[in-house]
Enzyme design. Structure first.
Site: not given
Length: 615
Positions: A181, A202, A224, A456, A491, A512, A515
């Site tokens: 990003q 990867g 992705q 973060a 996040h 996302e 987490y």
């Protein structure tokens, strides 16, 4: 970003800069500005556009940009340029030590040809100083890859770097731009192919291209997701979860979800970024591209980009020693801002009040609000252009990092909107930042073109945690007719995007969920369902449309955590979603539905759950 073995570093405390600079003396207007008239520089244009007399005290047309801006010209030897590029890359390369450092740099190439290999590290902007991309040619490569052994062949943390406004003739036939990003690739003419994946094949988590031509094949392979706007491609290959194109001849057909390509023939409204260039007399100017509707292809495909130009003497150059006071003084005197690479602590809010103000940053200049102030506020006026800035939340909570228009803004700006482009937000990572919201857009008709708002999930010790780097919302849109092209928000602890304005549009969304949710009781929405939707359209909204949206979960602190859905919208015919998906990364937590009560539970083994259209 997606889960990986996160690096920690121990970069030093932020430097505070106290030296004050004063704005220079009496007003002067460049020769192209006569009586407040700005000459149009569109191809074939001869008309002039009246913009009103400026009050900005005269600045230099050939300013000192400070030590963090490196300017190269064709008279310099390739060996000299290469040595400087290599030395700074060594400082900016390492994910473990440079990712949260305070190094900032811009490499600018005057018109001409250069035989160099430019590896681009953290917080580095590489740009040509021509009016059009082919005025500067790199006979070599401008490269981002999985550079470090600690990256384990992955490009999941290749953040905060950019390339812009040049031609690249890759020495191997294809350039490599394997980024995550906040790493835009703009106004580039690639004479060959473009590889968006690491040489190791990867994982990578990008990315954004705009106003670019790739004569060969652009290939995403292990990326992705990716968004390409107003560009042209020889061809495209690849697609993992969410590849989105708008206004891009050569893009693949719309085939979501197999393969996962979402393609719009045009971009409804767009305006390319302001950029620095050198004119024929050696003076610096800033070009302001025109607004486009239903755009397709690069703005420069038929010659020079249509638009207008401002002389550098109307820009206050922000550099080391500047404070909120000196910057606000320049703004109040009618100056635009050219913000050079550095860290700028703000003890008061920066106030942009004048229509058509340009705030242009290079080399990831970073504004850090201290003592809980809001970093920047923009009035409800026409035509403000914000580009190339990083807002890093301070340790005392700010209500918002950037606000565009006060609450209740009602003016129409359709003919001359405010644009927010390559503007990035960070909560935690280097310091234990806090901000309730990152970006609030109250003005109508604004264009949000490529932002990454990131709470973060990793960083320096003591800067990340559920009660440490707190942040409720990444983006709140209250204005009508707002469009987002390239929206990355990750996040945040409540609704990551809340869209209350009518007739909003989003093309490409990557998200996302947080987490670090400690338990389900700590993460329930006001409606009583598990978790918070990543993207919520307000209950009173009757018209909204979005294309190519992905939301992923990775509840690694407590894998039993669940989110009921990723997208929460009113059930009305005027609210339409196309090509939306959810993924549980490593089957670490679950999302029950994609949108409202539609869409299956996230499958195991990092497989997406897809919804092609809603309702």
């Amino acid at each position: 970003m997606t889960p990986s073995q996160h690096s920690r570093n121990t970069s030093g405390s932020r430097r505070r800069r106290s030296r004050r600079r004063t704005v220079l003396g009496a007003c002067a207007i460049a020769t192209t500005l006569v009586g407040g008239t700005l000459t149009a520089l569109a191809a074939g244009a001869s008309a002039a556009h009246t913009i009103g007399a400026s009050m900005c005290p005269a600045q230099s047309d050939t300013p000192n940009f400070g030590p963090n801006v490196h300017i190269f010209d064709p008279s310099m030897s390739s060996a000299t340029i290469q040595a400087q590029l290599d030395a700074q890359f060594a400082r900016m390369k390492d994910t473990a030590t440079a990712q949260f450092s305070e190094n900032r740099v811009a490499d600018l190439f005057k018109p001409g040809a250069y035989k160099v290999e430019d590896n681009v590290g953290y917080y580095t902007s590489v740009a040509g100083l021509g009016q059009n991309p082919d005025d500067v040619t790199i006979n070599g490569n401008v490269t981002v890859d999985a550079f470090n052994a600690s990256d384990h062949g992955q490009a999941l943390q290749n953040f905060w770097r950019s390339a812009e406004n040049m031609a690249i003739k890759p020495s191997s036939g294809s350039d490599r731009w394997a980024v995550a990003q906040a790493a835009p690739f703009r106004r580039i003419d690639v004479h060959g192919g473009l590889q968006l994946y690491p040489a190791s094949f990867g994982y990578a988590s990008g990315g954004y291209i705009a106003d670019t031509k790739v004569s060969g094949q652009a290939s995403s392979v292990s990326q992705q997701q990716w968004y390409t706007r107003d560009s042209s491609l020889g061809s495209w290959a690849g697609g993992v979860w969410n590849m989105v194109f708008s206004g891009t001849p050569g893009a693949p057909a719309n085939t979501f979800p197999k393969p996962p390509e979402t393609t719009l023939a045009t971009t409804p409204v767009s305006r390319d970024v302001p950029y620095l260039y050198v004119d024929g007399t050696g003076k610096y100017r800033v070009f302001l591209p025109s607004l486009r509707t239903n755009a397709s292809g690069p703005s420069w495909a038929k010659g020079s980009t249509p638009g207008t130009s401002l002389p550098m003497n109307q820009f206050y150059v922000v550099k080391a020693g500047d404070t909120a006071a000196t910057i606000n003084t320049a703004l109040s005197q009618g100056c635009n801002l050219f913000v050079t690479p550095g860290i700028y602590h703000l003890n008061r809010t920066l106030n942009v009040t004048r229509a058509n103000t340009v705030v242009l940053g290079i080399g990831y200049p970073t504004f850090v609000p201290d003592n809980g102030v809001n970093a920047m506020q923009v009035a409800d006026v026409d035509g403000v252009r914000l580009k190339g800035l990083l807002f890093d939340a301070g340790t005392a909570n700010s209500r918002a990092l950037l606000t565009v228009g006060p609450s209740g803004s009602s003016a129409g700006h359709g003919a001359n909107p405010t644009t927010i482009q390559d503007v990035f937000f960070r909560i935690g990572g280097e310091i234990a930042g806090k901000a309730t919201a990152s970006l609030v857009v109250n003005s109508n008709d604004a264009i949000i073109d490529h932002i990454w708002a990131w709470r973060a999930d990793h960083g320096n010790a003591g800067t990340v945690g559920w009660t440490t780097n707190t942040a409720d919302n990444g983006l709140i849109v209250n204005g009508n007719n707002v469009e987002a092209t390239g929206l990355f928000v990750e996040h945040y602890q409540k609704y990551q995007v809340t869209w209350n304005g009518q007739n909003g549009k989003t093309i490409f969304f990557q998200n996302e969920m947080p987490y670090d949710v400690p338990n389900q009781a700590a993460w329930k929405s006001p409606t009583g369902v598990n978790g918070y939707a990543a993207y919520k359209v307000g209950a009173k909204v009757t018209t909204h449309e979005a294309w190519g949206l992905g939301s992923y979960c990775y509840f690694n602190v407590n894998p039993s955590v669940n989110s009921y859905h990723a997208f929460e919208v009113p059930n009305t015919a005027g609210v339409k979603f196309h090509d939306a998906l959810t993924v549980s990364l490593g089957t670490t937590g679950t999302i029950t539905h994609v949108i409202n009560d539609t869409g299956a539970l996230t499958p195991p083994n990092t497989v997406p759950s897809n919804v092609v259209s809603y309702p």
